[in-house]
Design an enzyme around this catalytic site. Sequence first.
Site, PDB file in Angstrom:
ATOM      1  N   HIS A 134      42.587  37.500  59.011  1.00 24.08           N
ATOM      2  CA  HIS A 134      42.254  37.378  60.424  1.00 24.08           C
ATOM      3  C   HIS A 134      43.415  37.852  61.290  1.00 24.08           C
ATOM      4  O   HIS A 134      44.585  37.625  60.984  1.00 24.08           O
ATOM      5  CB  HIS A 134      41.902  35.931  60.780  1.00 24.08           C
ATOM      6  CG  HIS A 134      41.073  35.812  62.008  1.00 24.08           C
ATOM      7  ND1 HIS A 134      41.599  35.949  63.282  1.00 24.08           N
ATOM      8  CD2 HIS A 134      39.740  35.584  62.179  1.00 24.08           C
ATOM      9  CE1 HIS A 134      40.637  35.812  64.169  1.00 24.08           C
ATOM     10  NE2 HIS A 134      39.497  35.588  63.525  1.00 24.08           N
ATOM     11  N   HIS A 135      43.069  38.496  62.411  1.00 24.18           N
ATOM     12  CA  HIS A 135      44.076  39.056  63.312  1.00 24.18           C
ATOM     13  C   HIS A 135      44.938  37.967  63.946  1.00 24.18           C
ATOM     14  O   HIS A 135      46.039  38.235  64.431  1.00 24.18           O
ATOM     15  CB  HIS A 135      43.398  39.884  64.400  1.00 24.18           C
ATOM     16  CG  HIS A 135      44.193  41.064  64.847  1.00 24.18           C
ATOM     17  ND1 HIS A 135      45.575  41.068  64.881  1.00 24.18           N
ATOM     18  CD2 HIS A 135      43.808  42.299  65.298  1.00 24.18           C
ATOM     19  CE1 HIS A 135      46.001  42.236  65.321  1.00 24.18           C
ATOM     20  NE2 HIS A 135      44.961  42.992  65.573  1.00 24.18           N
ATOM     21  N   CYS A 136      44.471  36.722  63.965  1.00 22.82           N
ATOM     22  CA  CYS A 136      45.302  35.651  64.526  1.00 22.82           C
ATOM     23  C   CYS A 136      46.489  35.341  63.628  1.00 22.82           C
ATOM     24  O   CYS A 136      47.445  34.686  64.062  1.00 22.82           O
ATOM     25  CB  CYS A 136      44.468  34.393  64.760  1.00 22.82           C
ATOM     26  SG  CYS A 136      43.929  33.539  63.262  1.00 22.82           S
ATOM     27  N   ASN A 309      51.515  37.811  65.665  1.00 25.72           N
ATOM     28  CA  ASN A 309      51.271  39.028  66.428  1.00 25.72           C
ATOM     29  C   ASN A 309      52.396  39.263  67.426  1.00 25.72           C
ATOM     30  O   ASN A 309      52.719  38.384  68.228  1.00 25.72           O
ATOM     31  CB  ASN A 309      49.935  38.931  67.164  1.00 25.72           C
ATOM     32  CG  ASN A 309      48.748  39.097  66.232  1.00 25.72           C
ATOM     33  OD1 ASN A 309      48.307  40.207  65.972  1.00 25.72           O
ATOM     34  ND2 ASN A 309      48.236  37.985  65.711  1.00 25.72           N
TER      35      ASN A 309
END
Length: 472
Positions: A134-136, A309
């Site tokens: 997941h991008h989180c 991120n």
Amino acid sequence: MEMMSPLDASFLHVEDAVTHMHIGSVGIFEGPAPGPGEVQSAVAARLPQVPRYRQKVRFVPLALGRPAWVDDPHFNLGYHVRRTALAAPGGDEELRNLVGRVMSQQLDRAKPLWEMWVAEGLEDGRWALISKVHHCMVDGVSGTDLMTVILSKEREAMAGVEDGWESVSEPSSAALVTYALARRVASPFEGLRTVVSAVRGPRRVARQTVDVARGLVDLRTLVSRSPSSTLYGPIGPHRRWDWARARLVDIKQIRALHGGTINDVVLAAITGGFRELLLSRGETVEGRVLRTLVPVSVRGDGEHGTYDNKVSAMFAELPVELEDPVERVHSLHDQMQDLKQSGQAVAAERLTALGGFAPAMLLALGGRVATRLPQSSVNTVTTNVPGPQYPLYLAQRRMLEVFPFVPLGGHVRVGVAIFSYDGGINFGVTGDRDTAPDIGVLCGGIERSVAELLGASSPKPEKGAAGAGARP
């Protein structure tokens, strides 16, 4: 327990039934395929170096705070490392279809947000590793850092770190609320520290303020609407995926011949691919550009190895109106130089950072609303991440090549990711399954553009040609 940053949390908040916010990759390995349990054992040996892989997301009740990372007391590696096989004959088309199906499924939010699929049955005894996270949890750069941890630089992998992991007891809902409220009370002190820092370094702050102001002025161009196109509009939950290949030595030769940077050449090749795609769909390219979101890493040299991120964005315009591929390189080089000086990425990062001052409930609501509003300001996304220029191994098998996967969101129907590895530059193209059945035309156009820039003869595609299997 660790609270997410505003940017990390935003990738959870924008996710819905059709917007799946996991990034991924497809590595193709030499044969023979590993036996049952081999890949799982190799991953298990590296888990102590990636504690996030054994943590799950907990949402604070009533959205009184940003989501938090907590240990998963029921972590089961066998759930996350899975095995499947391609249907005969195990060619490229079968692999692309499998990746499209795997990437169409959302990650289970009740468990750590990652999966690996060992796919055996490729031609010539090869096998593939399909990874999704997941991008989180990670951006492109930290995802590459993660790859170099899970995989090994040596065929004979070193012994893993001794694993004495024991999960910390999962916090109650009341504990989450208490922790979130305590963080909110502490946030004014963060602002005070910012003020003190500004007093101590006024010149630096003044320079940043000028950069942000200049960038915000430049970002106003996003308000303008683009001409209607089949490239953007409502999307569904299912994906299709395809790829294109290039060699780093060829991209460097093109740069030497025509100037610009490696990124300029890559964007020029993608521009050529989109030009062919639009023409094949009967759309005009005269006087037209495609606006693309270009993620930009703002990760400092000392921030590698942290899984989160650190990314901002610029918005470039792909000059699909230009037929000459060399003119595309020059046009993009001039534009990218202007964008770097405009402060767009700095302004976007500062706007994202302001999310830390907003209540979590408003951040969650804003993220959901943003993905549902119709828009035509951004037509596609192109993300370029440099990878290791040396071979990597898993279960004593060498990874021959790797292709990236980029998620789709909002009304963007086609996205392109670029990843360099061991002398290759590979393009992974994601399309909405129902509205972008012809992304193979885009992939073929990328490869043709590289060939044209090298001066090699390449047959021009027939106008109106389409099909997911199209290739130069």
